[in-house]
Design an enzyme around this catalytic site. Structure first.
Site, mmCIF file in Angstrom:
data_model
loop_
_atom_site.group_PDB
_atom_site.id
_atom_site.type_symbol
_atom_site.label_atom_id
_atom_site.label_comp_id
_atom_site.label_asym_id
_atom_site.label_seq_id
_atom_site.Cartn_x
_atom_site.Cartn_y
_atom_site.Cartn_z
ATOM 1 N N HIS A 39 0.899 -1.153 0.000
ATOM 2 C CA HIS A 39 0.000 0.000 0.000
ATOM 3 C C HIS A 39 0.939 1.205 0.000
ATOM 4 O O HIS A 39 1.519 1.551 1.043
ATOM 5 C CB HIS A 39 -0.878 0.042 1.247
ATOM 6 C CG HIS A 39 -1.609 -1.240 1.532
ATOM 7 N ND1 HIS A 39 -2.739 -1.620 0.857
ATOM 8 C CD2 HIS A 39 -1.356 -2.231 2.418
ATOM 9 C CE1 HIS A 39 -3.164 -2.786 1.321
ATOM 10 N NE2 HIS A 39 -2.333 -3.186 2.259
ATOM 11 N N HIS A 245 -1.276 -12.386 4.415
ATOM 12 C CA HIS A 245 -1.101 -12.573 5.868
ATOM 13 C C HIS A 245 -1.438 -14.012 6.294
ATOM 14 O O HIS A 245 -0.550 -14.733 6.697
ATOM 15 C CB HIS A 245 -1.922 -11.581 6.706
ATOM 16 C CG HIS A 245 -1.607 -10.152 6.427
ATOM 17 N ND1 HIS A 245 -0.336 -9.654 6.544
ATOM 18 C CD2 HIS A 245 -2.388 -9.117 6.015
ATOM 19 C CE1 HIS A 245 -0.343 -8.366 6.230
ATOM 20 N NE2 HIS A 245 -1.575 -8.020 5.895
ATOM 21 N N ASP A 296 4.008 -4.465 2.306
ATOM 22 C CA ASP A 296 2.728 -4.086 2.911
ATOM 23 C C ASP A 296 2.702 -2.649 3.425
ATOM 24 O O ASP A 296 2.509 -1.712 2.661
ATOM 25 C CB ASP A 296 2.365 -5.107 4.010
ATOM 26 C CG ASP A 296 0.937 -4.946 4.529
ATOM 27 O OD1 ASP A 296 0.179 -4.152 3.936
ATOM 28 O OD2 ASP A 296 0.579 -5.614 5.517
HETATM 29 ZN ZN LIG Z 1 -2.256 -4.973 3.327
#
Ligand SMILES: [Zn+2]
Length: 421
Positions: A39, A245, A296
């Protein structure tokens, strides 16, 4: 010597002398790294969220304050700098899990894909490939309406999401995939729309899965099944799917992911930063899931650190060493990461593959005197040891200097100051 033509590797030959027009890559050459979960705007949170304590959920409040402010112009500037930081770290392809679609209040931009297009352009300007994983995000939790910040994420229905995403154009450096933000954010009756859209295009589909126990509890309360089971029941697992995850899984979840050959993307530096827990990476791989790696939240942008962290987490948990070889860890960061982003022709040093190459310097203070290949890359080097980066035969980083964004630190400083203002 590596012969390159039309952006692809034509031939590799060991021990041959460089010819006149050859670019000498001085060090250990590995395939380009795939950052399978990013992100970009979370880069604005690095360091800032380390004051005091908290949980994933308190971190998310800070993240939402940044999300509330970004414009397409600011996002282009910030993402270009972040992707340039990734290029300096040897990342030649990013999977951008993108959910910041609309203007504040949920107002559609004149170009409904203005934010996604900004990310695709940012990757071009930073010289790396991107898979824009355009993310469906409709609910603040199991059907409840989105809150004020989440209005920027929401297309209001799966059909409206699919219509908007269908307007995105792929480019030489850019492919488009789908994402389900999570089973919290996409109600069960909308999951199928996203799955069908991706299946029709043979596109990758990613989803955050069981990062937090609270997500599992909410899913069980709403639907009576785990998030993994819910995705399986709606046809969303399979070789084109990546579960991100996958931290808190049941043994049935592990069997479902592995049995369907769903990739699992581990993000160890984020998972430890947010106190998420340690996911069962070794078990899901043994059950049949390929593994990929992602930066991430951008707490760190260093895929060597992600790769060794996966092994080192497992050592802490089991008090045994050697769960993965360095080659296997590097494979997650290269070939398998590229497959999970829909670039199966990248991430390998062989004839026919895309000419995406990363050189690790072997004369830094961290790597000097080391003889081993993958072991040096995974267990000794950091992103600071990347000297040269080539994407599609084009030199993007030369001797540690980005060729398109010469002052990456300055670009980051400037972009972050605008976002914080
Ligand atoms: Zn994420």
């Amino acid at each position: 010597m590596i012969d390159v033509s039309g952006g692809r590797i034509v031939a590799l030959q060991a021990g041959s002398a460089p010819t006149g027009d050859a670019v000498v890559l001085d060090g250990l050459v590995i395939p380009g790294l795939a950052n399978a979960h990013s992100h970009a705007f979370h880069r604005a949170l690095r360091g800032a969220t380390q004051l005091g304590g908290g949980t994933f959920w308190t971190w998310r409040e800070t993240m939402y304050r940044v999300a509330a402010r970004l414009t397409p112009d600011e996002y282009l500037e910030l993402a270009r700098a972040v992707y340039a930081e990734m290029a300096l770290a040897g990342i030649t392809c990013v999977g951008e899990f993108h959910y910041l679609h609309h203007a504040p209040g949920g107002v559609t931009y004149d170009d409904p894909n203005a934010m996604g297009e900004a990310l695709i352009e940012a990757a071009a300007q930073a010289g790396i490939r991107i898979t824009l994983l355009d993310t469906c995000y409709l609910s603040s939790g199991f059907g409840a309406p989105p809150d004020e910040t989440q209005l920027r994420f929401s297309d209001r229905s799966g059909e409206a999401w699919a219509e908007r995403v269908s307007g995105l154009k792929e480019r030489d450096h850019a492919r488009v995939g789908a994402a389900v933000h999570s089973v919290r954010a996409v109600p069960a009756d909308q999951l199928g729309v996203v799955g069908v859209w991706a299946a029709q295009r043979n596109a990758p589909i990613h989803a955050h899965v069981s990062e937090q126990p609270a997500e599992n509890e909410g899913c069980l309360a709403a639907y009576g099944v785990t998030p993994t089971r819910l995705l399986a029941d709606h046809g969303l697992l399979g070789p084109r799917t990546t579960a991100v995850h996958a931290t808190h899984l049941t043994s049935e979840d592990i069997a479902l992911l592995g049995g369907s050959a769903t990739t699992v993307c581990m993000c160890p530096t984020t998972e430890r930063d947010l106190a998420d827990g340690i996911g069962p990476a070794h078990e899901v791989q043994a059950a049949g899931s390929p593994l990929s790696l992602g930066s991430d939240s951008q707490a760190v942008i260093d895929l060597f650190e992600e790769a060794r962290a996966m092994e080192l987490n497992e050592r802490l948990r089991t008090r045994r060493r050697g769960h993965w070889t360095a080659d296997a860890l590097l494979r997650a960061a290269t070939a398998d990461g590229h497959v999970s982003l829909g670039w199966p022709e990248a991430g390998r040093l062989e004839a026919g593959a895309l000419a995406d190459l990363v050189t690790i310097s072997l004369d830094s203070v961290r790597t000097a005197g080391l003889l081993h290949g993958a072991e040096t890359a995974v267990f000794a080097a950091t992103s600071a040891d990347v000297s040269d980066v080539v994407t599609g035969g084009r030199v993007i980083v030369r001797r540690g200097v980005h060729q398109l964004v010469p002052d990456v630190a300055g670009a980051l400083r400037q972009a972050l100051a605008r976002v914080a203002a």
